[in-house]
Motif scaffolding. Sequence first.
Motif, PDB file in Angstrom:
ATOM      1  N   ASN A 194       0.809  -1.223   0.000  1.00 55.62           N
ATOM      2  CA  ASN A 194       0.000   0.000   0.000  1.00 55.62           C
ATOM      3  C   ASN A 194       0.843   1.273   0.000  1.00 55.62           C
ATOM      4  OD1 ASN A 194      -2.455  -1.475   0.103  1.00 55.62           O
ATOM      5  ND2 ASN A 194      -1.979  -1.918   2.258  1.00 55.62           N
ATOM      6  N   ASP A 195       2.173   1.101   0.020  1.00 54.96           N
ATOM      7  CA  ASP A 195       3.055   2.270   0.005  1.00 54.96           C
ATOM      8  C   ASP A 195       3.908   2.224  -1.257  1.00 54.96           C
ATOM      9  OD1 ASP A 195       4.885   4.250   0.358  1.00 54.96           O
ATOM     10  OD2 ASP A 195       5.734   3.454   2.217  1.00 54.96           O
ATOM     11  N   ASP A 196       3.532   3.070  -2.220  1.00 58.02           N
ATOM     12  CA  ASP A 196       4.202   3.084  -3.521  1.00 58.02           C
ATOM     13  C   ASP A 196       5.678   3.450  -3.436  1.00 58.02           C
ATOM     14  OD1 ASP A 196       2.836   2.132  -5.591  1.00 58.02           O
ATOM     15  OD2 ASP A 196       2.138   4.056  -6.399  1.00 58.02           O
ATOM     16  N   ASP A 197       6.067   4.072  -2.316  1.00 52.88           N
ATOM     17  CA  ASP A 197       7.466   4.488  -2.202  1.00 52.88           C
ATOM     18  C   ASP A 197       8.319   3.481  -1.436  1.00 52.88           C
ATOM     19  OD1 ASP A 197       7.216   6.820  -3.706  1.00 52.88           O
ATOM     20  OD2 ASP A 197       6.199   7.801  -2.024  1.00 52.88           O
ATOM     21  N   SER A 198       7.790   2.277  -1.230  1.00 52.11           N
ATOM     22  CA  SER A 198       8.567   1.276  -0.470  1.00 52.11           C
ATOM     23  C   SER A 198       9.242   0.255  -1.393  1.00 52.11           C
ATOM     24  CB  SER A 198       7.654   0.563   0.532  1.00 52.11           C
ATOM     25  OG  SER A 198       6.677  -0.210  -0.161  1.00 52.11           O
ATOM     26  N   VAL A 199       9.694   0.729  -2.567  1.00 50.71           N
ATOM     27  CA  VAL A 199      10.311  -0.174  -3.553  1.00 50.71           C
ATOM     28  C   VAL A 199      11.575  -0.826  -2.983  1.00 50.71           C
ATOM     29  CG1 VAL A 199      11.408  -0.310  -5.828  1.00 50.71           C
ATOM     30  CG2 VAL A 199       9.430   1.177  -5.487  1.00 50.71           C
ATOM     31  N   ILE A 200      11.670  -2.144  -3.153  1.00 51.23           N
ATOM     32  CA  ILE A 200      12.883  -2.884  -2.784  1.00 51.23           C
ATOM     33  C   ILE A 200      13.820  -2.777  -3.996  1.00 51.23           C
ATOM     34  CG2 ILE A 200      13.787  -5.170  -2.206  1.00 51.23           C
ATOM     35  CD1 ILE A 200      10.828  -5.805  -1.181  1.00 51.23           C
ATOM     36  N   PRO A 201      14.938  -2.032  -3.883  1.00 52.67           N
ATOM     37  CA  PRO A 201      15.737  -1.770  -5.090  1.00 52.67           C
ATOM     38  C   PRO A 201      16.433  -2.999  -5.675  1.00 52.67           C
ATOM     39  CG  PRO A 201      16.642  -0.588  -3.188  1.00 52.67           C
ATOM     40  CD  PRO A 201      15.452  -1.335  -2.692  1.00 52.67           C
ATOM     41  N   VAL A 239      17.570  -8.496 -14.992  1.00 54.81           N
ATOM     42  CA  VAL A 239      16.111  -8.657 -14.869  1.00 54.81           C
ATOM     43  C   VAL A 239      15.610  -7.558 -13.928  1.00 54.81           C
ATOM     44  CG1 VAL A 239      14.197 -10.189 -14.270  1.00 54.81           C
ATOM     45  CG2 VAL A 239      16.328 -11.179 -15.141  1.00 54.81           C
ATOM     46  N   VAL A 240      14.583  -6.818 -14.383  1.00 55.33           N
ATOM     47  CA  VAL A 240      14.055  -5.690 -13.626  1.00 55.33           C
ATOM     48  C   VAL A 240      12.531  -5.810 -13.555  1.00 55.33           C
ATOM     49  CG1 VAL A 240      13.950  -3.153 -13.495  1.00 55.33           C
ATOM     50  CG2 VAL A 240      15.894  -4.252 -14.621  1.00 55.33           C
ATOM     51  N   ILE A 241      11.970  -5.475 -12.398  1.00 52.47           N
ATOM     52  CA  ILE A 241      10.510  -5.418 -12.251  1.00 52.47           C
ATOM     53  C   ILE A 241      10.169  -3.968 -11.961  1.00 52.47           C
ATOM     54  CG2 ILE A 241       8.523  -6.205 -10.880  1.00 52.47           C
ATOM     55  CD1 ILE A 241      10.042  -8.806 -10.351  1.00 52.47           C
ATOM     56  N   THR A 242       9.370  -3.333 -12.832  1.00 49.02           N
ATOM     57  CA  THR A 242       9.178  -1.892 -12.688  1.00 49.02           C
ATOM     58  C   THR A 242       7.826  -1.393 -13.187  1.00 49.02           C
ATOM     59  OG1 THR A 242      10.301   0.233 -13.043  1.00 49.02           O
ATOM     60  CG2 THR A 242      10.254  -1.272 -14.913  1.00 49.02           C
ATOM     61  N   LEU A 243       7.610  -0.104 -12.955  1.00 54.07           N
ATOM     62  CA  LEU A 243       6.384   0.564 -13.382  1.00 54.07           C
ATOM     63  C   LEU A 243       6.328   0.617 -14.912  1.00 54.07           C
ATOM     64  CD1 LEU A 243       4.019   2.291 -12.114  1.00 54.07           C
ATOM     65  CD2 LEU A 243       5.491   4.285 -12.452  1.00 54.07           C
ATOM     66  N   ALA A 244       5.143   0.338 -15.473  1.00 53.70           N
ATOM     67  CA  ALA A 244       5.028   0.303 -16.935  1.00 53.70           C
ATOM     68  C   ALA A 244       5.446   1.619 -17.573  1.00 53.70           C
ATOM     69  CB  ALA A 244       3.600  -0.049 -17.330  1.00 53.70           C
ATOM     70  N   SER A 245       5.093   2.747 -16.932  1.00 50.89           N
ATOM     71  CA  SER A 245       5.428   4.035 -17.561  1.00 50.89           C
ATOM     72  C   SER A 245       6.880   4.430 -17.302  1.00 50.89           C
ATOM     73  CB  SER A 245       4.489   5.119 -17.048  1.00 50.89           C
ATOM     74  OG  SER A 245       4.588   5.196 -15.651  1.00 50.89           O
ATOM     75  N   ALA A 246       7.676   3.516 -16.724  1.00 52.49           N
ATOM     76  CA  ALA A 246       9.071   3.850 -16.409  1.00 52.49           C
ATOM     77  C   ALA A 246      10.035   2.845 -17.019  1.00 52.49           C
ATOM     78  CB  ALA A 246       9.255   3.922 -14.893  1.00 52.49           C
ATOM     79  N   ILE A 247       9.643   2.203 -18.135  1.00 57.12           N
ATOM     80  CA  ILE A 247      10.519   1.147 -18.672  1.00 57.12           C
ATOM     81  C   ILE A 247      11.839   1.703 -19.198  1.00 57.12           C
ATOM     82  CG2 ILE A 247       8.801  -0.641 -19.170  1.00 57.12           C
ATOM     83  CD1 ILE A 247       8.715   0.295 -22.047  1.00 57.12           C
ATOM     84  N   ASN A 248      11.856   2.992 -19.503  1.00 55.20           N
ATOM     85  CA  ASN A 248      13.106   3.564 -20.003  1.00 55.20           C
ATOM     86  C   ASN A 248      13.887   4.295 -18.913  1.00 55.20           C
ATOM     87  OD1 ASN A 248      12.873   2.577 -22.664  1.00 55.20           O
ATOM     88  ND2 ASN A 248      11.295   4.087 -23.062  1.00 55.20           N
ATOM     89  N   ASP A 249      13.450   4.178 -17.654  1.00 56.24           N
ATOM     90  CA  ASP A 249      14.166   4.792 -16.529  1.00 56.24           C
ATOM     91  C   ASP A 249      14.974   3.715 -15.806  1.00 56.24           C
ATOM     92  OD1 ASP A 249      12.671   6.893 -17.340  1.00 56.24           O
ATOM     93  OD2 ASP A 249      11.235   6.797 -15.679  1.00 56.24           O
ATOM     94  N   SER A 250      15.653   4.115 -14.729  1.00 56.92           N
ATOM     95  CA  SER A 250      16.511   3.133 -14.071  1.00 56.92           C
ATOM     96  C   SER A 250      15.943   2.659 -12.724  1.00 56.92           C
ATOM     97  CB  SER A 250      17.910   3.712 -13.888  1.00 56.92           C
ATOM     98  OG  SER A 250      17.794   4.902 -13.142  1.00 56.92           O
ATOM     99  N   GLY A 251      14.664   2.936 -12.457  1.00 57.10           N
ATOM    100  CA  GLY A 251      14.080   2.566 -11.164  1.00 57.10           C
ATOM    101  C   GLY A 251      13.667   1.107 -11.103  1.00 57.10           C
ATOM    102  N   GLY A 252      12.762   0.813 -10.164  1.00 57.15           N
ATOM    103  CA  GLY A 252      12.240  -0.540 -10.047  1.00 57.15           C
ATOM    104  C   GLY A 252      13.110  -1.441  -9.186  1.00 57.15           C
ATOM    105  N   THR A 253      12.809  -2.737  -9.248  1.00 56.59           N
ATOM    106  CA  THR A 253      13.527  -3.743  -8.450  1.00 56.59           C
ATOM    107  C   THR A 253      14.428  -4.566  -9.366  1.00 56.59           C
ATOM    108  OG1 THR A 253      11.664  -3.896  -6.916  1.00 56.59           O
ATOM    109  CG2 THR A 253      13.216  -5.753  -6.940  1.00 56.59           C
ATOM    110  N   ARG A 254      15.716  -4.640  -9.005  1.00 56.14           N
ATOM    111  CA  ARG A 254      16.663  -5.469  -9.792  1.00 56.14           C
ATOM    112  C   ARG A 254      16.856  -6.821  -9.118  1.00 56.14           C
ATOM    113  NH1 ARG A 254      17.381  -1.206 -12.262  1.00 56.14           N
ATOM    114  NH2 ARG A 254      18.305  -1.341 -14.317  1.00 56.14           N
ATOM    115  N   ILE A 255      16.871  -7.865  -9.948  1.00 59.16           N
ATOM    116  CA  ILE A 255      17.034  -9.221  -9.434  1.00 59.16           C
ATOM    117  C   ILE A 255      18.519  -9.529  -9.315  1.00 59.16           C
ATOM    118  CG2 ILE A 255      16.430 -11.654  -9.834  1.00 59.16           C
ATOM    119  CD1 ILE A 255      13.993  -9.660  -9.527  1.00 59.16           C
TER     120      ILE A 255
END
Length: 257
Positions: A194-201, A239-255
Motif C-alpha cells: 500500500n506504500d508506492d514508495d517502499s520499492v525494494i531496489p 532482470v528488472v521489475i518496474t512501473l510500466a510508464s518507467a521502462i526507459n528509466d533506471s528505477g524498479g527492483t533489480r534481481i
Amino acid sequence: MREKLTVIKVGGKIVEEEATLRQLLNDFAAIDGHKVLVHGGGRSATKIAAQLGIESKMVNGRRITDAETLKVVTMVYGGLVNKNIVAGLQARGVNALGLTGADMNVIRSVKRPVKEVDYGFVGDVEQVDATLLSDLIHKGVVPVMAPLTHDGHGNMLNTNADTIAGETAKALSALFDVTLVYCFEKKGVLRDENDDDSVIPQITRAEFEQYVADGVIQGGMIPKLENSFEAINAGVSEVVITLASAINDSGGTRIKK
Ligand SMILES: Nc1ncnc2c1ncn2[C@@H]1O[C@H](COP(=O)(O)OP(=O)(O)O)[C@@H](O)[C@H]1O
Ligand SMILES: CC(=O)N[C@@H](CCC(=O)OP(=O)(O)O)C(=O)O
C-alpha cells in the motif's frame, strides 16, 4: 561482443486500459535496438469469459483452463489483445509481428501433468526457437508474443505470460545480451503493497523467500519473481521489475543472482 536485446513483458492491467496501453506502446516504440514484447491479458480473458457465462478459477497465479476457457483465451490473447498491440505498434513505425507459440513452432510446450491440481489445458514450456526469433529480429521484425503455446499434436495450451517472457529471454540469452523487464502498475516489488514508495531496489532469492514467508510478497508477484530468478541464473544479463510508464528509466527492483 554480443548484441543487446530487450524483452519487455506487460501484464493484464496495462493492456486492458486504453490510456496505459497507449503510454506503454509509446515507450516500447522508443526503445533503441533489438526488442521483443510479451503480453498478458488475464484480466480481459476473465471479463470476456464472464460475459459468456464462464467462471474463471485461478490457482497459484495460474488459470484453470478447461476446454471452454481454452477457446476464450485463444480468442482473447491470440486475437483481440495481440492484434490491438500489433496494430498500435505498426502505427508507431514498429514492424511488429504477432505470434503465439504455434506460429512457426516458436514455443512448444507439454500439457502440465495432473498432480495436486488439474490445471487443464495449461502448457509447460519445452522449447523456444531462439534462432527463428533471432532471424526475424535481424530482418527488422519486432516479435509480439501472446501467452499461448502448442503441443505439436494440434492443441493450443494456455501458458502464463511471465513464464513466456522468462523462457524467451533465457533462450535468446544464448545469442544476445538480454535485459528482461517485467512492467506492471506498481513501481517495483514493494515492502508494503500500500506504500508506492517502499520499492525494494535489489532482491536476492533468499530475501524473496523470506518476504514470501512474511506475507510481504504474494499472489501474482510470486510467479513473476520465480521466473525472474530462473532467468538471471540461466544467462539473462539483467532482470528488472518496474512501473510500466518507467521502462526507459533506471528505477524498479533489480534481481540479484
Ligand atoms: N510485495 C509486492 N509488491 C508489489 N506487488 C505485489 C506484492 N505482493 C503482491 N503483489 C501483487 O502482484 C501483482 C502483480 O502480479 P500480476 O497481477 O500477476 O501482474 P501482471 O498481470 O502485470 O503480470 C500486483 O498487482 C500486486 O497486487
Ligand atoms: C496459465 C495461465 O495462467 N495463463 C495466463 C495467461 C495470461 C497472463 O499471464 O496474463 P497476465 O500477464 O495479464 O497475468 C492466464 O490465462 O491468466
